[in-house]
Design an enzyme around this catalytic site. Structure first.
Site, PDB file in Angstrom:
ATOM      1  N   SER A   1       0.783  -1.125   0.059  1.00  0.00           N
ATOM      2  CA  SER A   1      -0.128  -0.016  -0.198  1.00  0.00           C
ATOM      3  C   SER A   1       0.927   1.171   0.081  1.00  0.00           C
ATOM      4  O   SER A   1       2.172   1.047   0.036  1.00  0.00           O
ATOM      5  CB  SER A   1      -0.872  -0.251   0.991  1.00  0.00           C
ATOM      6  OG  SER A   1      -0.127   0.391   2.276  1.00  0.00           O
ATOM      7  N   LYS A   2       0.238   2.436  -0.260  1.00  0.00           N
ATOM      8  CA  LYS A   2       0.906   3.895   0.124  1.00  0.00           C
ATOM      9  C   LYS A   2       1.935   3.906   1.090  1.00  0.00           C
ATOM     10  O   LYS A   2       3.182   4.744   1.104  1.00  0.00           O
ATOM     11  CB  LYS A   2       0.036   4.876  -0.085  1.00  0.00           C
ATOM     12  CG  LYS A   2      -0.545   4.978  -1.258  1.00  0.00           C
ATOM     13  CD  LYS A   2      -1.497   6.200  -1.570  1.00  0.00           C
ATOM     14  CE  LYS A   2      -2.024   6.422  -2.942  1.00  0.00           C
ATOM     15  NZ  LYS A   2      -1.676   7.429  -3.509  1.00  0.00           N
ATOM     16  N   ARG A   3       1.909   3.263   2.411  1.00  0.00           N
ATOM     17  CA  ARG A   3       2.612   3.250   3.346  1.00  0.00           C
ATOM     18  C   ARG A   3       4.024   2.436   3.129  1.00  0.00           C
ATOM     19  O   ARG A   3       5.179   3.094   3.790  1.00  0.00           O
ATOM     20  CB  ARG A   3       2.234   2.709   4.599  1.00  0.00           C
ATOM     21  CG  ARG A   3       1.880   1.132   4.582  1.00  0.00           C
ATOM     22  CD  ARG A   3       1.444   0.684   5.975  1.00  0.00           C
ATOM     23  NE  ARG A   3       1.412  -0.744   5.841  1.00  0.00           N
ATOM     24  CZ  ARG A   3       0.313  -1.131   5.367  1.00  0.00           C
ATOM     25  NH1 ARG A   3      -0.817  -0.521   5.136  1.00  0.00           N
ATOM     26  NH2 ARG A   3       0.009  -2.724   5.624  1.00  0.00           N
ATOM     27  N   HIS A   4       4.228   1.876   1.929  1.00  0.00           N
ATOM     28  CA  HIS A   4       5.378   1.292   1.571  1.00  0.00           C
ATOM     29  C   HIS A   4       5.892   2.138   0.583  1.00  0.00           C
ATOM     30  O   HIS A   4       6.977   1.784  -0.046  1.00  0.00           O
ATOM     31  CB  HIS A   4       5.069  -0.089   0.853  1.00  0.00           C
ATOM     32  CG  HIS A   4       4.569  -1.057   2.152  1.00  0.00           C
ATOM     33  ND1 HIS A   4       3.272  -1.397   1.701  1.00  0.00           N
ATOM     34  CD2 HIS A   4       5.011  -1.628   3.181  1.00  0.00           C
ATOM     35  CE1 HIS A   4       3.026  -2.491   2.870  1.00  0.00           C
ATOM     36  NE2 HIS A   4       4.261  -2.398   3.757  1.00  0.00           N
ATOM     37  N   GLY A   5       5.526   3.219   0.303  1.00  0.00           N
ATOM     38  CA  GLY A   5       6.027   4.152  -0.741  1.00  0.00           C
ATOM     39  C   GLY A   5       5.130   4.186  -2.309  1.00  0.00           C
ATOM     40  O   GLY A   5       4.141   3.919  -2.002  1.00  0.00           O
TER      41      GLY A   5
END
Length: 486
Positions: A254-258
């Site tokens: 997800s976006k938390r991983h970049g």
């Protein structure tokens, strides 16, 4: 078994193309190309509240950038179109009519509010929260009474409650689902539009799709779809459910991983060839040693039998490394062509002729071994394009304040000033004579000069950098640095 392999990628155009979708598209494309089959692109756009033309354009653009061309679909056409679900409503009406006539589907008058209330009550009582099938028992008179009240109705599939449904999966083997746990799912909503499971089956059957290759998150939909195939007397396709893609923390990507979208990676300076190579390895491998594959290699070697059941870990560091490998393989002309738009967007110049294409090629050559992403070129090369530079305060304190710095800069100025030919060989010969003359280590000579001409402690190779800067700008910057030291 099949006359022609036909696979499809069927995104819902509610946003950009993400990494998971891109891998699904790639595996379908590779499977089709390996077998000499057809790769079909279909837009599942029946969610009218979220599907947009912009999203369709973004998905198409990303697939084109990746080089995943389709044989049938938007912009291409084909014998089994249209290739947008909102243009295929007649197909769903025909299939729905068959199911209703065979008593395998029925009208459901329950409102969303009623369904939610019953779901909560079932959970409180420890019962299954699925639909209880009450509308299936309505008489024709009860149905008419509801419709006189102005009630809208959805159409539900009458799932068999006995026996089991087996999903034969190329990757996972046989996966068994008990029919008793499958609720009577909705085929068409009250607004007449089909749901995913119904539309996908009708589309895949009428488009003669032979293999359905998709993410593991769709596995729970598959028994429902198999029951629909059987109810409509349609031949079953072969199923293959791909493993999840997880972040480094073991959670779904997800976006938390970049960055998670293809467009983001493109903007961040990744090459499509590197993205494809890396995506191919997220679940598939040819052997334990090989990691670098050309697209021709992937087409030749790809098979679903070598796709793992286990989740794949997305490693940004490994993707960066691979991208750097691909950058180093580029010709200087190709690399320069890719860097020019990045420099232009940064405002370094308006067009390549403003700076000189040969000088730009020289700069590209200097950074080719050092960058893992194309956009890293900005920080490494900005000083080439400025008339005046600012020496970073830390660099000035660390390097230019050394006791030897002033003498080094003054000697460097005099030696370079006297050069007639200002090429890399002449510059290197002039500057390499300084350490012996001053009896100091080379790093205490070259670091002050580097900081003076680039403003940084880290830069492309010094002698080549000075050649590109040219005599006038080099001497001007040395003069400015001498002023700082004094």
């Amino acid at each position: 078994m099949f006359k022609e392999i036909r696979v499809r990628f069927a995104p819902s155009p509610t946003g950009v193309l993400h990494i998971g979708g891109a891998r699904t598209a790639l595996y379908n494309w590779l499977f089709a190309r390996h077998h000499g089959g057809k790769f079909i692109l279909r837009m599942e756009d029946t969610d009218r509240n979220r599907s947009t033309e912009e999203a369709i354009g973004a998905i198409v653009s990303s697939l084109k950038w990746l080089g995943l061309d389709w044989d049938e679909g938007p912009e291409v056409g084909g014998a089994y179109g249209p290739y947008r679900q909102t243009e295929r409503l007649s197909f769903y009406k025909e299939a729905l009519k068959k199911l209703l006539e065979a008593k395998m589907a029925y009208r459901c008058y329950c409102s969303p509010e009623e369904l939610e209330e019953r779901r909560k009550a079932a959970l409180r009582d420890g019962r299954s929260p699925g639909y209880d099938g009450r509308c299936k028992k309505f008489t024709e008179k009860e149905q008419k009474d509801y419709e006189k009240e102005g009630r809208k109705y959805a159409i539900r599939f009458a799932c068999p409650k006995e026996g089991e449904t087996v999903v034969s999966d190329i990757i996972r083997g046989d996966v068994v689902f008990q029919n008793s746990v499958l609720e009577d799912f909705i085929l068409t909503r009250a607004n007449g539009l089909p749901t995913y499971n119904f539309a996908a089956v009708v589309d895949d059957a009428t488009m003669k799709i032979t293999h359905i290759i998709r993410g593991i998150d769709h596995l729970s939909n598959t028994p429902k779809q198999i029951l629909l195939y059987e109810a409509l007397s349609l031949p079953l396709p072969v199923f293959a459910h791909l493993p999840m893609i997880l972040g480094s923390d073991g959670k779904p990507l997800s976006k938390r991983h970049g960055a998670t979208s293809v467009e983001e990676y493109k903007k961040n300076g990744y090459l499509s060839e590197a993205i494809l190579n890396y995506l191919a390895l997220l679940g598939w491998s040819y052997d334990e040693k090989t990691t670098m594959f050309s697209i021709e290699d992937l087409i030749e070697k790809f098979s679903l039998e070598k796709v793992s059941k286990n989740s794949a870990i997305f490693d940004n560091a490994k993707l960066q490394w691979m991208n750097g490998c691909y950058i180093r393989k580029l010709s200087v002309d190709k690399l320069t062509d890719l860097l020019i738009p990045i420099w232009v967007d940064a405002g370094f110049f308006a067009k390549s002729s403003d700076f000189g294409i040969e000088r730009l090629k020289m700069i590209a050559t200097l950074v080719q071994e050092r960058i893992k992403c194309l956009t890293e070129v900005l920080e490494l090369t900005d000083f080439f394009f400025k008339e005046e530079i600012e020496v970073a305060p830390k660099a000035a304190d660390k390097v230019l304040k050394n006791p030897e710095a002033l003498k080094v800069l003054e000697i460097a100025y005099e030696k370079l000033k006297t050069l007639g030919k200002f090429d890399v060989e002449s510059v290197e010969a002039a500057l390499r004579s300084i350490p012996a003359g001053l009896d100091i280590k080379p790093k205490f000579v070259f670091q002050p000069i580097r900081v003076a001409v680039t403003g940084k402690t880290v830069s492309p190779p010094l002698f080549e950098t000075i050649e590109v800067l040219g005599k006038e700008r080099t001497l001007t910057r040395l003069t400015a640095a001498i002023g700082i030291v004094k």
